[in-house]
Structure formats: structure tokens, C-alpha cells
Design an enzyme around this catalytic site. Structure first.
Site, short mmCIF file in Angstrom:
data_model
loop_
_atom_site.label_atom_id
_atom_site.label_comp_id
_atom_site.label_asym_id
_atom_site.label_seq_id
_atom_site.Cartn_x
_atom_site.Cartn_y
_atom_site.Cartn_z
N HIS A 113 0.81 -1.21 0.00
CA HIS A 113 0.00 0.00 0.00
C HIS A 113 0.85 1.26 0.00
O HIS A 113 0.33 2.36 -0.19
CB HIS A 113 -0.97 0.00 1.21
CG HIS A 113 -0.31 0.19 2.53
ND1 HIS A 113 0.11 -0.87 3.33
CD2 HIS A 113 0.00 1.33 3.21
CE1 HIS A 113 0.65 -0.39 4.44
NE2 HIS A 113 0.59 0.95 4.38
N ASP A 166 0.01 -7.86 1.52
CA ASP A 166 0.50 -6.47 1.50
C ASP A 166 2.03 -6.46 1.50
O ASP A 166 2.67 -6.24 2.53
CB ASP A 166 -0.06 -5.72 2.72
CG ASP A 166 0.21 -4.22 2.65
OD1 ASP A 166 0.58 -3.75 1.54
OD2 ASP A 166 0.07 -3.54 3.68
N ASP A 184 3.15 1.31 19.82
CA ASP A 184 2.63 0.72 18.58
C ASP A 184 3.33 1.39 17.40
O ASP A 184 3.90 2.47 17.52
CB ASP A 184 1.12 0.96 18.51
CG ASP A 184 0.44 0.16 17.40
OD1 ASP A 184 1.12 -0.70 16.79
OD2 ASP A 184 -0.75 0.41 17.15
N SER A 225 4.49 2.56 8.00
CA SER A 225 4.09 1.52 7.05
C SER A 225 5.27 1.08 6.19
O SER A 225 6.09 1.90 5.73
CB SER A 225 2.97 2.03 6.15
OG SER A 225 1.76 2.10 6.84
#
Length: 1019
Positions: free
Chosen positions: A809, A865, A960, A966
Site C-alpha cells: 500500500h 500487503d 505501537d 508503514s
């Protein structure tokens, strides 16, 4: 002188004086003067007598005086009396003349013969009996005539015959009249007859007849013979009876007429037929001559004239008209230089030894036009290696040329469309090795071929070469008459014929027609352009002068008829068999004839690269027709080629060791046998005798190797370019006797998952990292056209020098699988600060070349992904740029257990909801998929964790991965080795829609191990 006694009156004298004044040089006879006398001599020697002379009156100064009239003197009168025999005073002539003289003064010469008497006054002859004529020169009656010994004659009367009767001796017949008579004109009425023998009577020949005259068969009688149909006469058609009683020849015979078989048409030739016998019962009766002439650019091969023999056979084989190449052919010549129209054969002559030379051939039976034409002819089996003539035929366009190995020559395959050729045999038309070929004629020790076709000198030389000859060469003073007669018979007056230099030690002087001299300093043949003293002219022979042929020169480019010549002495020499090609070698030929290997010729052999010669380098054809030594062999030198050099590594080649190495493990000589000492010493093998011939090892070691080849025993030592690579495979490899390197191929693999930062325990809360602590971390910036800036939007992991792995992505348009153009991305390695302006020289920036997204990527649920980015330029591994280790099935089983801790890094949003200025790290435990799904379910965010994903994070949240992280790595420590290594097990993929660090809402990661096969398709 005394005047007369009487007186003349003065008046008369005065008148006379007046009258005489105009002519004082003449006297007047007045009767006043007395005679005078001259003393003259009569005859010679003769006697003296007086000759009376009358005097006249002359005047001088009016006085008269006397002297002989007309001023005569003794010298004017006396000489004529010397011719007389007898003289008389007062007589104006001779009384008598000497013998054979006549006339008044005896000046005539008498012409009387045969005792005739000459008249003293007139010279007329009075003849004796039996003679007559003006000078008594004619004998009365006819002269006697000679006769043959066999003729008998009777004369009547015997002394002065008026008739003669003739007869013959027994056995002879009289030819002519039996009596002749003497005619009044002194001629006989006929010639005397002859006595001749009679010739035998002749009967008609079988199948013929004879036409004979009536009467006796005596000298001059003629017989005429003829034959019945269909017979013809053998011998003379007419015979004449000779004086010896013999006919002038043998009696002819009648023989049945024989016909020769019909002749086949000769292509490109015209012919003329001359019937050899009078009867014309068929097309080619015996004696018929057929003469051929080739048209256009075709040359006659064979006899130009065939004759029908009496046995019904032709005198020779039919000739052919062929095109002959006008360029010299060598082993390197390509067929394209000789091809004519499609289907048209062209004769060439290949030299000996072409199978021993290099040259590419494409095809089998049908060949590519760029093939070596002579090697192709040997490959096709049309020629032996000793060379010879062959016809090259244009085969037109062709493709799919097939390769094959035939007759010692390997041809290659070629698929392209091109003009092609094939071969036809050249039919032999020679009269044996010791004679000249058909259509050639012998001149001393040479065979000569003469043609009226006109060519420039170089083209003429090419034609002769392709007829297994050379352009004719003669010595200056030795011009055979047979050659000039042949040239004249063909109507050739100017012909290319070279002039040979005889003495190599002295300058050659050649006298030109203008009497100037050209001095040449070497023993070349004086005819070719470019020779010393002869830049553009060539020599030709001019025979227009019937008595003296002369040498002249003209432009070498001017066409002329020419003569070819081959040496007969070569054909009489011993000939050696064709030694054939040398496999993996080449040969240089010396002194070979154009059509084989004769005594004195030699071959020098050499080998191709990586081969050495075993045997004699040069072999010579001896006078007994054998080679001086066997053909050598080319033996391959065993080598190893350049070993592959690993990327990011190097190899060092060391030569073979000159000393025997000792093995440190398992040496058989570490234990001694329990033999007695003398036996132990005797057990050693005796030394081998030294040979004078070099061993194959010595010969092989002397061969110079081309670059990239190494001898057996050479060693290849491998190293990697830096400590950031580790060597896989054999560090050292040896060139074995089979030509291969021992061991396994070496490669330099980047050292993965190693961090140069100090080894420290996990830090549980997210915090900044040290520079270079995570050297595989990649920053992926995307060009934002609306903002005119590059924005660091994702992370990635370095797999090797050219490949980055990230989330799909990150490189696709939102909510689609469409890949963004690679030019819209920049990739950073070794980066620490988000702000590009703070980057130091250790940061490496690369452009993207290609982007590959997993074909199963689902932008809706982010399943599959994962994506790969190929860099345009490889990165350089440094302390801050190093690859991460890919997982294995073992590491994945160990690491992806619930509670196992991992580290996630990136420049994503922090707890202040701002993007981190420095790369951040956080330690996260692995969470079971069911726990992850349950947590999201409780938050009313149901989802499914597929087998391609796993979750990590804390139940209470707070720590987190977040937006901007990403594609970044989730790595696990592998302490199974001495040195800790980090393994990439996950790629930051998704999180809670509610935000980062939410309780029970764990981060989702792409499970890298699932995609190892797909990744290895690219890297």
C-alpha cells in the site's frame, strides 16, 4: 713557199685582198702554189711513204703565202694509213687490209665463220661448202638429235642425214614416230621417239570400277578409280603409268562407309561441319570434321576440332564452353566474388591445402555466399585437399543453411535468407599426367592454351590460374615457332605473353622498340604493373612481322588476347598423397604445384590456440612419392578458463606450485613400514632414464596461453571486497586435469542482520535510536506535486544492494492495486533524520527503477500487503547501510510465538501526533491471531487475521507502530550464533482505524516467511 714566176697586177691583188678580208682563216686555190708532201707510216709496224698534199694561197698583211688547204697537218692525215696493210701515194684509201679487216681504211671487223672469206671492200662473206648464211654460220641440213639408250636409229645419209628411222630394243615399246625427216628450214619433222616399258593391266577393285584408256598401258596412261555406293575409296583416285613401267601408287580399295554417332549440343558454342568424303550419305561420315567456337565470355575446354575416325569413333571427347573466373582464388576467397547468374556455372581452381587453413563455411551441399569457397568444395566432397578445378553454381536465394562435419571440415548452421551456391564437377579432359590437357599444345617443356578472348592483364592472369596454369612466360631469345604459328593460325597478332628474366644476379636489361633501355634489379617476370621500371605497362608479343616477333609494352588495363602455360615437368615429378587436414591445426604450403603435392613441395604445420604440435613441424614430398615424416598431431593443452568472479568480491590466480605440497591430514608417510633398512631403501623405484625428446608435459608447458586460460595446478583464491560480505563456497579452488576448477563456486553474500551499535537489552517504551543502529532501515519518500516537495511517507527494509521490501500500500494509489510510477519515489539508506537537510555524507539516496507488487495484493483488507522496489543504482554497504536477514521456517516458528519480543522502527507519528524527526524504535510482543481478532471485536471493529499476517503489540496499547511507519521492518533478534543477527519477520501493514496505541487494538504485520519464494524470483 715560193710564189709563181709570173706577176699579177697590183689592181688584181688589191681586189682579191678586199674580197678575202672577212675570211682570213681560209686559203684560196688560185693555182699559184705547188704540192707539198707529208711523211706517213703505212701499217703497224709497217713502212714510211710520202702522201702528196695540195696547197692554197693565204694572205697576211696584204701579202700572199702558201700552205696546205684547210690548214691540214700531218697529224690529221697520217693516222688512217696505220690501219692499212699496203698503201699507195696519191690513193685516198688502203690498197690492202690486214686479215679479218675490210673497208676503205680497213676499219671494219670481218664476221665470217667456219672458214668463210671476207671481201676487203664490203666485208661480205664467201662460204665454204656445207655452210651458208651471212656469216657462214649455218651448216647445211638438220642437226643430230640425242636419243635414249634403248632407242635404235638408222641415219640416211650417215654424214648429213636427211631422214632417221627408229626402233626399240626387245621388251620396250616405241612411243612416238618411227621416222623423222630434215625439213628445208633445217628442223626435223618431229622429236625423236622414246622406248618405254608397258605398265601392268589393272582390274576394277571390289565394289568399284576403273576407267582405263584404250591401247597400250605406257608412260602417261592414266587410270581413274571410283567406288559403288555406299563405299568410299581408300587410296589415290588416279594412277599414272611411269617410265619405269610402274604405276604411280598402290591400287586403291573400296571400303564401306562408316558413320560416327551424333554429337550432343554444346551449350554456348557454335560449330562448323566439314564433310571429309565426297559421298554425303549421313550426317557424320568418317573424315568429317566438327569445329567448335565458344560465344561471349565462355572459354573452350577440350579440343576445338573433332574428326570422325575410320572406325566410327570421334577423335576425342566433346569440348565444353564454360565461364572461367578472372580472379585468382586462394583458400580465403569467398564464393560471393565468383558467382554469376542463377544456375550459371563458373570454373575456379582451388590451391592445395585449403582444408588445413581457417575459413568459415555455412551450409551442407548448398552454401551461403560468404562461405570460404574452396573449403566448401572440400566439405561437399567435390575436391580433395590437394586442390583442383570445380564449377561454382549460383543457386539463388536460400535459407536454413545446415551445419555438418564432412571431409575434415565443420560447417556452421545459419537461418538467414541469402544468396547461395552449389558445386558441379569439372570433367577431366587430360591426356594423362605426362601429357597436355585436351585443347592445349606442347611447347618444349610446357603446355600452352591460346585464346582470342580479350582481357586486361590481371584478368587474363586470373583466367589462367583458374585453368590450373599461369599467364605464359617466354625467354627473350627463345620464341618457339610452334607458338607463333598457332597464334597466326588463330589470327592473333598481339598477345599477353610475359618476358622472363634469366639471371637473378644481374640487372635485367630489356631493349624496347625505341632502342631505349629499361634496367630492372630483380628476377621478377617483367610484365606486371607495379614492378620496378614498369608502373602501368605490361609486356605482350607482337608477331605482325612475319620474320621477327618483337616484345612491346602497353597499358595493363588494355584488353588483349592471351596465352596460358603450365609446366610439364611438374606433371612428370613424383607425387605424394594428400596428407589431409590437421585437426585443430593449420598448414602453410611451399612449392606445391597448382594441382597437387609434387616432389620438393613441403607443408609446415602449426596448431590452433591451446594446442601444441607433436611430431615434425615441416614435412617434404620426396622423389619417391612419400612424405619425409608422418603428419604431426595437435594435442590440446588442458586449461581452466577464467573462474567466475563473485559480485562484490575478487579472485587471485596463483601459478602451479613448483614443489610438492605435503598434506597435513591423512598423509600415508606418517607411518613407516616395519621392513629391514636395506629393503626399505631398495623399495624406492629406480630413477627414470632421461629422454632427448621433450615430454608432452614439457611441450604443453611451452605453449603460450591466451588471456583467461590457466594451467593445471593453478589456484584461485577468493576474497570479498569488505567485511560487510561473507564468502560462500570454496575460498580456494584448483585447476584440475579435466579442465574444471575444483570445489564449489564462490559468492560474496552481504552480511545480513548485523548492527554495529552496542549490544543492549530491549527498551520497552518507544524512543529514539542511535545513528546506524538499524542499518537496513530504508526511508521511502514520495513526490507531492501539489506541495512541490518530497515527503517521507513509508519505511522499508534493505534485502541486498539493489532491492528494498516494503508494504504494497506504500507504492500503490489509495484503495487500489495500481502501482505509482517509480519516478515518483526516492529511497534513503543510512538515514537518521527525517529532515533531508540534516543528512550527512553517509546517507545514500537512490531512484527507483522498478516496482513489483504481489499479484494477489488486496487493497480492501491489505492481504498480501508486500512489494519490492529495485534501485537504479546499487547501494554501497557501510556501517550504516547493511541488509536485514530474511526468515527461515525455523526462525519463523521460533519468533512468531505469542509473547516473543520484536523491534519495530520508523519515522511515523509519535504520541504527540507529530512525525518523528529521528528514527524511532519500539519493542512489541507477538500476539496470537485469536487474541488480536478478539480485541478488535470488542472494539466493534471485527477483522480477520489471515495466514499472511500476524499481530504484535500490548493489551493496554500505548506502544505501537503508527502512520508513517508503514512498510517498515519488524525484526527479531537471533542469538543462535556467536554474533547476534536480526531477522525480518514482519512488515508494518495496518493498525486500528481509531488510532495508534489503542488498548486491545494491536498492529498488523505482513508475514514475510510466506512470501520467500516470490521474493527470490527477483533478488
Amino acid at each position: 713557199m715560193v710564189l709563181a714566176s709570173f706577176l699579177v697586177s697590183g689592181l688584181v691583188l688589191g681586189i682579191l685582198a678586199q674580197q678575202m678580208r672577212p675570211v682570213q682563216s681560209r686559203g684560196v686555190d688560185l693555182g699559184l702554189c705547188d704540192e707539198t708532201r707529208f711523211e706517213c707510216k703505212c701499217g703497224d709496224p709497217g713502212y714510211v711513204f710520202n702522201v702528196p698534199m695540195k696547197q692554197c694561197t693565204y694572205f697576211y698583211r696584204w701579202r700572199p703565202y702558201c700552205k696546205p688547204c684547210d690548214d691540214l697537218e700531218a697529224k690529221d692525215i697520217c693516222p688512217k694509213y696505220k690501219r692499212c696493210q699496203e698503201c699507195k701515194a696519191g690513193l685516198d684509201s688502203c690498197v690492202t687490209c690486214p686479215p679479218n679487216k675490210y673497208g676503205t681504211w680497213c676499219s671494219g671487223e670481218c664476221q665470217c665463220k667456219n672458214g668463210g672469206i671476207c671481201d676487203q671492200r664490203t666485208g661480205a662473206c664467201t662460204c665454204r661448202d656445207r655452210y651458208e648464211g651471212a656469216h657462214c654460220e649455218i651448216l647445211k641440213g638438220c642437226p643430230l638429235l640425242p636419243s635414249d639408250s634403248q632407242v635404235q636409229e638408222v641415219r640416211n645419209p650417215p654424214d648429213n642425214p636427211q631422214t632417221i628411222d627408229y626402233s626399240c630394243s626387245p621388251g620396250f615399246k616405241l612411243k612416238g614416230v618411227a621416222r623423222i625427216s630434215c625439213l628445208p628450214n633445217g628442223q626435223w619433222s618431229s622429236f625423236p621417239p622414246k622406248c618405254i616399258r608397258e605398265c601392268a593391266k589393272v582390274s576394277s577393285p571390289e565394289h568399284g570400277k576403273v576407267n582405263a584408256p584404250s591401247g597400250n598401258m605406257i608412260e602417261g596412261a592414266t587410270l581413274r578409280f571410283s567406288c559403288d555406293s555406299p563405299y568410299y575409296l581408300i587410296g589415290q583416285e588416279t594412277l599414272t603409268c611411269q617410265g619405269n613401267g610402274q604405276w604411280s601408287g598402290q591400287i586403291p580399295q573400296c571400303k564401306k562407309l562408316v558413320f560416327c554417332p551424333d554429337l550432343d549440343p554444346v551449350n554456348h558454342a557454335e560449330h562448323q561441319v566439314k564433310i571429309g568424303v565426297e559421298q554425303k550419305y549421313g550426317q557424320f561420315p568418317q573424315g568429317t570434321e566438327v569445329t567448335y567456337t565458344c560465344s561471349g565470355n565462355y572459354f573452350l575446354m577440350g579440343f576445338n576440332t573433332l574428326k570422325c575416325n575410320p572406325d566410327g569413333s570421334w577423335s576425342g571427347s566433346q569440348p565444353s564452353c564454360v565461364k572461367v573466373a578472372d580472379r585468382e582464388v586462394d583458400c580465403d576467397s569467398k564464393a560471393v566474388d565468383f558467382l554469376d547468374d542463377v544456375g550459371e556455372p563458373v570454373r575456379i581452381h582451388c590451391p592445395a591445402g585449403c582444408s588445413l587453413t581457417a575459413g568459415t563455411v555455412w551450409g551442407t551441399a548448398i552454401y551461403h555466399e560468404l562461405s570460404s569457397v574452396c573449403r566448401a568444395a572440400i566439405h561437399a566432397g567435390k575436391l580433395p585437399n590437394s586442390g583442383g578445378a570445380v564449377h561454382v553454381v549460383n543457386n539463388g536465394p536460400y535459407s536454413d543453411f545446415l551445419g555438418s562435419d564432412l571431409n575434415g571440415i565443420k560447417s556452421e548452421e545459419l537461418k538467414s535468407l541469402a544468396r547461395s551456391f552449389r558445386f558441379d564437377y569439372v570433367s577431366s579432359s587430360t591426356a594423362g599426367r605426362s601429357g597436355c590437357p585436351d585443347g592445349w599444345f606442347e611447347v618444349e617443356e610446357n603446355c600452352v592454351y591460346v585464346t582470342s578472348k580479350q582481357r586486361a592483364w590481371e584478368r587474363a592472369q586470373g583466367v589462367c590460374t583458374n585453368m590450373a596454369a599461369r599467364l605464359a612466360v617466354l625467354d627473350k631469345d627463345l620464341i618457339p615457332s610452334s607458338l607463333t604459328e598457332t597464334l597466326r593460325g588463330k589470327g592473333l597478332t598481339t598477345t599477353w605473353i610475359g618476358l622472363h628474366r634469366l639471371d637473378a644476379e644481374k640487372p635485367f636489361v630489356w631493349e624496347l622498340m625505341d632502342r631505349s633501355n629499361v634496367v630492372l634489379n630483380d628476377n621478377l617476370t617483367f610484365w606486371a604493373s607495379g614492378e620496378p621500371g614498369n608502373e602501368t605497362n605490361c609486356v605482350y608479343l607482337d608477331i605482325r612481322d612475319q620474320l621477327q616477333p618483337v616484345w612491346k609494352t602497353k597499358s595493363c588495363f588494355q584488353p588483349s588476347s592471351f596465352a596460358c602455360m603450365m609446366d610439364l615437368s611438374d606433371r612428370n615429378k613424383a607425387k605424394c598423397d594428400d596428407p589431409g587436414p590437421l585437426e585443430n591445426g593449420h598448414a602453410t604450403l611451399h612449392g606445391q604445384s597448382i594441382d597437387g603435392f609434387y616432389a620438393g613441395s613441403s607443408i609446415r604445420y602449426s596448431c590452433e590456440v591451446l594446442h601444441y604440435l607433436s611430431g615434425t613441424e615441416t614435412v617434404t614430398c620426396t622423389t619417391n612419392g612419400t612424405w619425409s615424416a608422418p603428419k604431426p598431431r595437435c594435442i590440446k593443452v588442458i586449461t581452466c578458463q577464467n573462474p567466475p568472479v563473485p559480485s562484490y568480491g575478487s579472485v587471485e590466480i596463483k601459478p602451479p606450485s613448483r614443489t610438492n605440497s605435503i598434506s597435513r591430514v591423512g598423509s600415508p608417510f606418517l607411518r613407516l613400514p616395519r621392513l629391514p633398512l636395506p629393503l626399505a631403501r631398495a623399495a624406492k623405484p629406480p630413477p627414470k632414464p632421461r629422454s632427448s625428446q621433450p615430454s608432452t608435459v614439457d611441450l604443453a608447458s611451452k605453449v603460450k596461453l591466451p588471456e583467461g586460460h590457466y594451467r593445471v595446478g593453478s589456484r584461485a583464491i577468493y576474497t570479498c571486497e569488505s567485511r560487510y560480505y561473507e564468502l560462500l563456497g570454496s575460498q580456494g579452488r584448483r585447476c584440475d586435469s579435466n579442465g574444471n576448477w575444483s570445489g564449489r563456486p564462490a559468492s560474496c553474500i552481504p552480511v545480513c542482520g548485523r548492527s554495529d551499535s552496542p549490544r543492549s537489552p530491549f527498551i520497552w517504551n518507544g524512543n529514539s535510536t542511535e545513528i546506524g543502529q538499524w542499518p537496513w532501515q530504508a526511508g521511502i519518500s514520495r513526490w507531492l506535486a501539489d506541495h512541490n516537495m518530497w515527503f517521507l511517507q513509508c519505511g522499508g527494509s534493505l534485502l541486498n544492494e539493489k532491492w528494498i521490501v516494503t508494504a504494497a500500500h506504500c507504492v500503490t494509489y489509495s484503495a487500489t492495486a495500481e502501482i505509482i510510477d517509480p519516478s515518483q519515489f526516492k529511497i534513503y539508506l543510512g538515514k537518521y533524520y527525517r529532515d533531508d537537510s540534516r543528512d550527512d555524507d553517509y546517507v545514500q539516496v537512490r531512484e527507483a527503477l522498478e516496482i513489483h507488487v504481489n499479484p494477489n495484493y488486496d487493497p480492501g483488507n491489505l492481504n498480501f500487503d508486500i512489494a519490492l522496489i529495485q534501485l537504479k543504482t546499487p547501494v554501497t554497504l557501510t556501517t550504516r547501510v547493511q541488509p536485514i536477514c530474511l526468515p527461515t521456517d525455523i526462525t519463523t516458528r521460533e519468533h512468531l510465538k505469542e509473547g516473543t519480543l520484536a523491534v519495530v522502527t520508523g519515522w511515523g507519528l509519535n504520541e504527540n501526533n507529530t512525525y518523528s524527526e529521528m528514527i524511532q524504535q519500539a519493542v512489541l510482543p507477538v500476539v496470537a491471531a485469536s487474541t488480536c481478532e478478539e480485541g478488535y471485536k470488542e472494539a466493534d471493529l471485527p477483522l480477520t487475521v489471515t495466514e499472511n499476517m500476524f499481530c504484535a503489540g500490548y493489551k493496554k496499547g500505548r506502544y505501537d507502530a503508527c502512520s508513517g511507519d508503514s512498510g517498515g521492518p519488524l525484526v527479531f533478534a537471533d542469538d543462535s550464533r556467536t554474533e547476534r543477527r536480526w531477522v525480518l519477520e514482519g512488515i508494518v501493514s495496518w493498525g486500528s482505524p481509531s488510532g495508534c496505541g489503542k488498548a486491545n487494538q494491536y498492529g498488523g504485520f505482513t508475514k514475510v516467511n510466506v512470501f520467500l519464494s516470490w521474493i527470490r524470483q527477483f533478488i
